[in-house]
Write an enzyme that holds these catalytic residues in place. Structure first.
Site, mmCIF file in Angstrom:
data_model
loop_
_atom_site.group_PDB
_atom_site.id
_atom_site.type_symbol
_atom_site.label_atom_id
_atom_site.label_comp_id
_atom_site.label_asym_id
_atom_site.label_seq_id
_atom_site.Cartn_x
_atom_site.Cartn_y
_atom_site.Cartn_z
ATOM 1 C CB CYS A 192 -3.102 3.910 -5.504
ATOM 2 S SG CYS A 192 -4.415 3.062 -4.589
ATOM 3 C CB CYS A 204 -0.861 -0.033 1.260
ATOM 4 S SG CYS A 204 -1.861 1.438 1.513
HETATM 5 N N1 DGL Z 1 -4.022 0.531 -2.060
HETATM 6 C C1 DGL Z 1 -3.595 1.629 -1.307
HETATM 7 C C2 DGL Z 1 -2.417 2.379 -1.884
HETATM 8 O O1 DGL Z 1 -1.610 1.791 -2.570
HETATM 9 C C3 DGL Z 1 -4.549 2.440 -0.505
HETATM 10 C C4 DGL Z 1 -5.864 2.796 -1.044
HETATM 11 C C5 DGL Z 1 -6.725 3.452 0.021
HETATM 12 O O2 DGL Z 1 -7.089 2.772 0.969
HETATM 13 O O3 DGL Z 1 -7.001 4.661 -0.125
HETATM 14 O O4 DGL Z 1 -2.226 3.537 -1.620
#
Ligand code: DGL
Length: 254
Positions: free
Chosen positions: A181, A73
């Site tokens: 993301c 993440c």
């Molecule tokens: N998948 C996550 C990222 O790479 C976070 C997405 C979220 O929860 O806003 O930032």
């Protein structure tokens, strides 16, 4: 220790795209994938609340006994990876927008970076950007609202969101789009359909190579085939089935 699983986590299904790259490169390993659905999305929250979530999730994974951790993440990496590295000694690999990959191709056109508002706002990303911003024209695109549509597999909503989102961004001036993301990797094809000229980049294969290198150095690679993935969600139990479905999709995106 070699038999212990590798912990991987995200706020939701996004990190499953990272997990697919990890499994491809490390097919003998056991994985626990934790999605923090109850407290998602992370990207529109404050740094302090994300840090709290990250510590809770890492605590859970550490209690399960893991030999390494992948923070799949970008948002959690920006908000908290330095703090968890201060505490734990096992390998901790984070994911950051793969700007380096885009700049390596030496384009004279613009590079776009799409990420959550928190990732873009954080110091970690500003530092990364400052390494390249004198030589490249980089534009940042925070995309609040997209993560929820991806979690709900709302295909019509996703396409409408993307058309509206890119409307005023003159994407013909861009050669590269970095997906900062892990959720956005699930809409890579949707973006590519609208803008076939774009080279769309994510950092997942780099994360997998980095993890393999660290495990090799520490002599922690599995020697026999113990492949397994356990999916855990802090939200409703129905998320586990959804995560399995996303894993199937993620394998087709590699
Ligand atoms: N998948 C996550 C990222 O790479 C976070 C997405 C979220 O929860 O806003 O930032």
């Amino acid at each position: 220790m070699r038999d212990f699983p590798i912990g991987v986590f995200d706020s939701g299904v996004g990190g499953i795209s990272t997990l697919a790259s990890l499994v491809k490169l490390l097919p003998n390993e056991r994985f626990i994938f934790y999605a923090d659905h109850k407290y998602a999305p992370y990207g529109v929250q404050t740094k302090e609340s994300i840090q709290k979530h990250v510590f809770r999730v890492v605590d859970y994974l550490v209690n399960r006994g893991i030999k390494a951790l992948v923070v799949a993440c970008n948002t959690a990496t920006s908000a908290a990876i330095d703090d968890i590295r201060d505490i734990y000694t096992f390998p901790i690999i984070g994911v950051e927008p793969a700007l380096k990959v885009a700049t390596d191709s030496n384009t004279d056109k613009k590079i776009g970076v799409m990420a959550t508002p928190l990732t873009i706002k954080e110091e970690k990303f500003s530092k990364l950007c400052s390494r390249f911003k004198n030589s490249f024209d980089i534009e940042l695109f925070p995309a609040p609202g997209l993560v929820e549509l991806i979690e709900n597999r709302d295909e019509n909503g996703i396409d409408e969101f993307l058309i509206d989102f890119f409307r005023d961004k003159y994407m013909s001036n861009f050669s590269h789009l970095v997906l900062g993301c892990t959720h956005y990797i699930f809409v890579k094809k949707n973006i590519q359909k609208i803008y076939p000229h774009l080279t769309i980049i994510d950092g997942n294969s780099g994360v997998a190579r980095h993890l393999k290198k660290r495990l090799t150095e520490l002599n922690l690679l599995q020697t026999t085939n113990s492949f397994d993935i356990e999916f855990v969600s802090s939200g409703d139990i129905s998320n586990v089935e959804k995560m399995r479905e996303f894993f199937k999709i993620a394998k087709t995106l590699l």
